[in-house]
Design a protein around this motif. Structure first.
Motif, short mmCIF file in Angstrom:
data_model
loop_
_atom_site.label_atom_id
_atom_site.label_comp_id
_atom_site.label_asym_id
_atom_site.label_seq_id
_atom_site.Cartn_x
_atom_site.Cartn_y
_atom_site.Cartn_z
N GLU A 40 -3.65 -70.86 7.68
CA GLU A 40 -3.07 -70.12 8.50
C GLU A 40 -2.49 -68.87 8.09
O GLU A 40 -2.57 -67.99 8.61
CB GLU A 40 -1.83 -71.01 9.28
N ALA A 41 -1.86 -68.96 6.83
CA ALA A 41 -1.22 -67.97 6.14
C ALA A 41 -2.45 -66.77 5.65
O ALA A 41 -2.32 -65.72 6.08
CB ALA A 41 -0.47 -68.30 5.07
N ASN A 42 -3.48 -67.36 5.36
CA ASN A 42 -4.59 -66.52 5.00
C ASN A 42 -5.18 -65.65 6.27
O ASN A 42 -5.68 -64.73 6.16
CB ASN A 42 -5.61 -67.19 4.36
N PHE A 43 -5.45 -66.60 7.39
CA PHE A 43 -5.95 -65.90 8.63
C PHE A 43 -4.99 -64.63 9.10
O PHE A 43 -5.35 -63.59 9.62
CB PHE A 43 -5.99 -67.07 9.86
N VAL A 44 -3.63 -64.95 8.93
CA VAL A 44 -2.79 -63.93 9.23
C VAL A 44 -2.96 -62.52 8.28
O VAL A 44 -2.69 -61.64 8.74
CB VAL A 44 -1.12 -64.37 9.13
N TYR B 265 -5.77 -61.98 6.75
CA TYR B 265 -6.84 -61.19 7.26
C TYR B 265 -6.72 -60.20 8.47
O TYR B 265 -7.28 -59.03 8.22
CB TYR B 265 -7.83 -62.37 7.33
N GLN B 266 -6.06 -60.73 9.22
CA GLN B 266 -5.95 -59.88 10.43
C GLN B 266 -5.08 -58.43 10.09
O GLN B 266 -5.67 -57.51 10.79
CB GLN B 266 -5.12 -60.49 11.45
N LYS B 267 -4.24 -58.83 9.17
CA LYS B 267 -3.57 -57.44 8.67
C LYS B 267 -4.51 -56.61 8.00
O LYS B 267 -4.37 -55.29 7.88
CB LYS B 267 -2.40 -57.71 7.77
N ASP C 168 4.73 -65.32 0.72
CA ASP C 168 4.73 -66.43 1.70
C ASP C 168 4.61 -67.89 1.14
O ASP C 168 4.80 -68.83 1.64
CB ASP C 168 4.02 -66.42 2.90
N ASN D 219 -12.66 -58.04 13.66
CA ASN D 219 -11.68 -58.84 14.11
C ASN D 219 -12.06 -60.43 14.39
O ASN D 219 -13.11 -60.41 15.00
CB ASN D 219 -11.05 -58.24 15.27
#
Length: 209
Positions: free
Chosen positions: A19-23, A25-27, A78, A36
């Motif tokens: 989940e942290a890596n997905f967030v 990636y979006q950044k 994080d 996207n």
């Protein structure tokens, strides 16, 4: 004892960073002009090899080191909030060590993040921690084997991705793929790992042989 050295991947195997890596990636997607990704698409990506994912998100290979470096730095902020993939994973690794088995980590994450994570969970059960390039695990596996003066057939790598299977096979190590990580169980099975496990405790019997 069938295996005398067990090496673990970090993200998706020990630490639940998905989940942290997905967030993260979006950044980074906008900055690096990447595709996207929606949560629905993430399910599709979990069936792909890392190289297929790079093509899908339109990431040029020359930008990969910069993207990974920035991503690792963002994760550092994080990492202390990241949970274990399995609550008993470190207990089982401790049991492996009590059996006389050496343990290590080879990861594409940074040693800083790994050490912060281990400190947060008050864990000291690894003989070595090594950071590798995205597709550089094979060389690190061979280096650890040379340093340990052990034949490669005494090593077991434990990871959650298709690229872990490829790296271990190319290095001459057996691979235990975990069913709780990034790539789907179906996609892992297609690449025929030596073992496919769903609980860390299965490693005890595997190592005994």
């Amino acid at each position: 004892m069938k295996y005398k050295y067990v090496i673990f991947d970090f993200d998706g195997t020990l630490a639940d960073t998905e989940e942290a890596n997905f967030v993260i990636y979006q950044k980074l997607a906008e900055k690096y002009n990447l595709r996207n990704i929606t949560m629905d698409e993430l399910g599709r990506l979990k069936k792909m090899h890392a190289k297929e994912v790079m093509a899908y998100i339109q990431l040029k290979k020359r930008y990969l080191p910069f993207l990974l470096k920035r991503g690792k730095t963002l994760l550092t902020q994080d990492i202390k909030n990241i949970s274990l993939c399995k609550p008993d994973i470190f207990h089982i690794i401790g049991r492996l060590r009590n059996m006389g088995i050496k343990t290590g980590i080879i990861t594409t994450n940074s040693k800083t993040n790994v050490k912060l994570f281990l400190e947060t969970h008050n864990v000291d059960v690894f003989d070595t921690i090594v950071s590798a390039a995205m597709f550089g695990k094979e060389a690190k596996m061979k280096k650890i084997a040379r340093k340990a003066k052990m034949s490669l057939d005494k090593f077991l790598y434990v990871g959650d991705e298709i690229r872990d299977i490829t790296a271990a096979r190319n290095a001459g190590m057996d691979i235990a793929s975990v069913g709780w990580g990034y790539n789907t169980v179906e996609s892992l099975r297609k690449h025929e790992p030596d073992y496919l496990i769903f609980e860390p405790s299965e490693l005890i019997d595997i190592c005994k042989g």
